[in-house]
Scaffold this motif. Structure first.
Motif, short mmCIF file in Angstrom:
data_model
loop_
_atom_site.label_atom_id
_atom_site.label_comp_id
_atom_site.label_asym_id
_atom_site.label_seq_id
_atom_site.Cartn_x
_atom_site.Cartn_y
_atom_site.Cartn_z
N LYS A 554 0.90 -1.20 -0.12
CA LYS A 554 0.12 -0.01 -0.04
C LYS A 554 1.07 1.21 0.13
O LYS A 554 0.42 2.40 0.29
CB LYS A 554 -0.92 -0.03 1.32
N LEU A 555 2.00 1.01 -0.21
CA LEU A 555 3.28 2.18 -0.39
C LEU A 555 3.14 3.18 -1.44
O LEU A 555 3.22 2.65 -2.45
CB LEU A 555 4.44 1.73 0.12
N GLU A 556 2.89 4.55 -1.11
CA GLU A 556 3.45 5.42 -2.07
C GLU A 556 4.50 5.96 -1.98
O GLU A 556 4.95 6.52 -1.01
CB GLU A 556 2.30 6.71 -1.91
N TYR A 557 5.35 5.73 -2.78
CA TYR A 557 6.74 5.99 -2.79
C TYR A 557 7.22 7.73 -3.06
O TYR A 557 8.06 8.15 -2.45
CB TYR A 557 7.78 5.15 -3.70
N GLY A 558 6.87 7.95 -4.17
CA GLY A 558 6.74 9.39 -4.47
C GLY A 558 8.15 9.64 -5.17
O GLY A 558 8.64 10.93 -5.20
N THR A 559 8.94 8.62 -5.34
CA THR A 559 10.35 8.77 -5.74
C THR A 559 10.73 7.76 -6.98
O THR A 559 9.66 6.81 -7.42
CB THR A 559 11.35 8.45 -4.63
N LEU A 560 11.70 7.30 -7.42
CA LEU A 560 12.26 6.57 -8.22
C LEU A 560 12.31 5.06 -7.66
O LEU A 560 13.45 4.39 -7.57
CB LEU A 560 13.48 6.64 -9.35
N GLU A 561 11.40 4.60 -6.96
CA GLU A 561 11.10 3.39 -6.28
C GLU A 561 9.77 2.77 -6.81
O GLU A 561 8.79 3.63 -7.16
CB GLU A 561 11.19 3.47 -4.80
N CYS A 562 9.48 1.67 -6.95
CA CYS A 562 8.61 0.84 -7.27
C CYS A 562 8.33 -0.57 -6.80
O CYS A 562 9.19 -1.32 -6.74
CB CYS A 562 8.49 0.81 -8.79
N GLY A 563 7.00 -0.88 -6.50
CA GLY A 563 6.81 -2.28 -6.04
C GLY A 563 6.38 -3.30 -7.22
O GLY A 563 6.11 -2.47 -8.39
N ILE A 564 6.74 -4.60 -7.17
CA ILE A 564 6.30 -5.30 -8.41
C ILE A 564 5.88 -6.80 -7.76
O ILE A 564 6.22 -7.45 -6.95
CB ILE A 564 7.41 -5.52 -9.37
N GLU A 565 4.62 -7.27 -8.33
CA GLU A 565 4.01 -8.43 -7.83
C GLU A 565 3.43 -9.06 -9.00
O GLU A 565 3.06 -8.55 -10.05
CB GLU A 565 3.00 -8.08 -6.89
N ILE A 566 3.30 -10.39 -8.61
CA ILE A 566 2.70 -11.27 -9.73
C ILE A 566 1.23 -11.79 -9.34
O ILE A 566 0.75 -11.91 -8.29
CB ILE A 566 3.29 -12.57 -10.18
N VAL A 567 0.28 -11.98 -10.34
CA VAL A 567 -1.01 -12.38 -10.16
C VAL A 567 -1.28 -13.57 -11.17
O VAL A 567 -0.65 -13.60 -12.15
CB VAL A 567 -2.06 -11.06 -10.32
N ASP A 568 -2.37 -14.17 -10.95
CA ASP A 568 -2.83 -15.26 -11.86
C ASP A 568 -3.70 -14.80 -12.86
O ASP A 568 -3.75 -15.67 -13.88
CB ASP A 568 -3.41 -16.34 -10.87
N SER A 569 -4.52 -13.73 -12.81
CA SER A 569 -5.44 -13.43 -13.86
C SER A 569 -5.84 -12.02 -13.69
O SER A 569 -5.44 -11.31 -12.78
CB SER A 569 -6.68 -14.42 -13.68
#
Length: 679
Positions: A554-569
């Protein structure tokens, strides 16, 4: 610090009443009860004072002893103030006590007071230089001591919060955070308290006298916790007295003027409002150098103070930004002639009765924004177009830029004499005061960090708040995505303006992209842009080596950072976004129209895009000219809020002498026929 106190007579009366009850015979006690008289003969005040003085000081002694503070009792009488020698001795004694870190507690010596003596002759004799006022209660006593001791601050405590325009329990009573004695024509005081000699009128008289002698004065509620320390810290507690010679326009006056200005703007034609906006656009173009010079000062000071990089980015103005601003204002001006008073619905209620629904401004807006001075002309133009009064509060880091831009707004408004419609608010304390003014402010729009928005929502009392607290935006790359499109959209969404609220914060990948190595292509593309990646829980569990785990999805980075996750559909992508997103802006990248339709329908966000960057969630890019903010609320406006989001409606009924009784009696019949708006 020194204190002026009362209470000796009250203490003494309690003690004497108890003594008198103990000395009464049973017959006397029963006789009083049978007659319905529950009290006893009131003791004479001077005797009560003599008995109570020791008890009062014992109480103070115990209270201050808890903090290791010593006190001293100073008893005075009225003649002491009219005798220069006595006044000199009093001052010397108090100064000596203060030098020893002893708090003087001053009270009148009520054991020797003679209520019927008129001291006005003595006052006149020693009042040639205006140094003495008639000491008639503790308020005037405190004012005199403050003047005699050259005090910095006089705090007069009451049982109400301060000064009201009417007695506080009356309808229409309005609290005054500041008060100018020379402008007191609208104040009506109630009766004085049932205890004590003074009342609010007495406090105001004493405070005004002290103010004339250069002493800061606050009247506050003595029951407020830590009132004195909070006043000393500069908090808006109670009513602050101000000299009209130094008075600036109060925020309350600004709010009142904004309401008047809104009504004046409504009286203008749409073309006239457009003229104001076009003139402001011209000023932005013609005064670029001055604007950028003011902005350079803010940037220099902010860099020196260690302002965070994302905020510095938002603070900075460039010639291209100013050009875009001017273009956006021109867009707003083009549609201003059809904004206010636009007919939305027309209904034939019955023969001779026509009902219309038309657009009208909300009223007075309070817009609070951080760092971004370009918000100021944008929001001003939207308010002018929609005929709303406007109060603006920018961040202190942009104070020079905001002040100059506000000057330009004032110049533009002046061409049609509506300058009071928009004003700039100075401090956070001003905002806190305005957030209590539900009778003046109709809508609050905060633009900034989630902390700012939550703080405004907490403080606002009865005023609706429109905005979003966070911008946790997602891009879901579907199994059927075009990979080149996906990388292009992800790069733009994250890197174009990382500190924007519509910047990408989480990438969701269909699980097949972990198998076909597209995951690594995305990682490498973002590495080239210096983006730091963090793996979601499911991705982290499947990788032997890879990005470190994300602290939160749920994080808003506001910088050159990013989360990445996988989903099934696509369904699990929708579920993830609806669980962890902030309802701001979310994107699907896919060539499958069915999956796109599912995503657009199922994702519960203000802005949902197919094959486009999250950065398009913007009033200017939507063709609104500009935005007053982006709303994730579920009522009123949602998404980028342009002119339409600053309007409400009213119903106008045209009749011909109609009454409900005519319909009840069957003389008239409802038609409820929807008419063409063009007719």
């Amino acid at each position: 610090m020194l204190m002026v106190t009362s209470g000796a007579v009250a203490f003494g009366k309690q003690r004497l009443n108890a003594e008198m009850r103990m000395s009464m015979s049973m017959r006397e006690t029963l006789a009083q009860k049978e007659s319905g008289f529950q009290g006893i003969v009131r003791p004479e005040p001077r005797a009560a004072a003599a008995v109570g003085q020791s008890g009062l000081m014992a109480l103070y002694d115990v209270m201050f002893a808890q903090y290791g503070v010593h006190i001293a009792q100073v008893l005075v009488t009225k003649p002491d103030f009219y005798n220069p020698d006595s006044r000199f001795n009093l001052k010397s004694t108090v100064l000596e006590l203060l030098a020893l870190n002893i708090i003087p507690i001053v009270n009148t010596n009520d054991t020797v007071v003679t209520p019927d003596v008129d001291y006005s002759i003595g006052v006149a004799k020693y009042n040639e230089k205006g140094q003495v006022i008639n000491i008639k209660d503790n308020d005037s006593l405190a004012a005199h001591l403050a003047a005699e001791m050259n005090a910095d601050l006089l705090v007069l405590m009451s049982d109400v919060d301060g000064i009201y325009t009417l007695p506080p329990d009356q309808d229409g009573a309005r609290f005054l955070y500041s008060y100018c004695p020379s402008l007191d024509g609208n104040i009506h005081f109630g009766e004085k308290s049932s205890v004590g000699l003074g009342g609010m009128e007495s406090k105001v008289a004493a405070a005004s006298w002290a103010l004339e002698r250069g002493i800061a004065v606050v009247i506050c509620n003595g029951m407020d916790e830590q009132a004195v320390s909070r006043i000393v810290q500069g908090r808006r507690i109670g009513t602050f007295f101000t000299d009209h010679k130094n008075v600036t326009v109060t925020v309350e006056t600004n709010a009142i003027n904004a309401r008047k200005g809104s009504r004046k703007l409504q009286e203008l034609t749409g073309d006239q409002r457009a003229e104001i906006i076009l003139h402001l656009a011209e000023l932005l173009s013609n005064r670029k150098e001055q604007i950028l010079a003011a902005n350079a000062i803010d940037i220099r000071e902010s860099e020196a103070s260690g302002l965070a990089a994302p905020l510095l980015s938002r603070l900075s103005l460039t010639p291209s930004k100013l050009n875009s601003l001017a273009d956006g204002l021109k867009q707003i001006a083009e549609s201003s002639h059809k904004v206010v008073g636009r007919l939305l619905k027309k209904t034939q209620i019955a023969e001779g009765m026509e009902l219309r629904q038309i657009t009208v401004p909300i009223g007075v807006l309070l817009v609070i924004f951080e760092s971004r001075p370009d918000c100021l002309p944008q929001v001003a133009a939207l308010a002018i177009s929609s005929a709303n009064g406007l109060l603006l509060k920018g961040g202190k880091e942009a104070s020079h830029t905001n002040s100059y831009l506000m000057k330009l707004v004032g110049e533009a408004l002046a061409i049609h004499d509506v300058s009071e419609a928009i004003s700039l608010v100075g401090t956070r304390e001003d905002v806190s005061e305005l957030l209590q003014m539900e009778n003046y402010i109709d809508l609050v729009i905060p633009r900034g960090s989630s902390t700012l928005v939550k703080d405004i929502q907490r403080q606002s009392k009865g005023i609706p708040v429109l905005g979003h607290s966070e911008g946790v935006c997602h891009v879901y790359v579907d199994e059927m995505a075009d990979k080149a499109k996906a990388i292009k959209i992800i790069r733009d969404s994250k890197c174009d303006y990382p500190s924007a609220c519509n910047a990408l914060e989480t990438i969701l990948l269909h699980r097949t992209h972990l198998e076909n190595d597209f995951f690594f292509e995305i990682c490498n593309a973002l590495k080239k842009e210096n983006v730091t990646l963090y793996a979601g829980p499911r991705l982290h569990n499947q990788l032997t080596f890879g990005p470190p785990p994300a602290k939160s999805m749920k994080l808003e980075y506001g910088t050159l950072e990013c989360g990445i996750e996988i989903v099934d559909s696509v369904e699990s992508a929708i579920s993830h976004i609806n669980t962890y997103g902030s309802g701001h802006t979310d994107v699907i990248v896919t060539e499958d129209e069915n999956n796109a339709r599912k995503f657009l329908q199922g994702t519960d966000s203000a802005d949902v895009f197919h094959n486009a960057s999250t950065r398009f969630a913007d009033g200017y890019r939507f063709g609104l000219g500009a935005e007053v903010g982006i709303s994730t609320a579920r009522i009123h406006a949602r998404g980028p809020v342009g002119v339409e989001g600053l309007l409400t409606t009213k119903w106008v009924l045209y009749g011909s002498g109609n009454t409900v009784s005519d319909f009840n009696a069957g003389k008239m019949k409802y038609l409820h026929e929807v008419l063409s708006i063009e007719s």
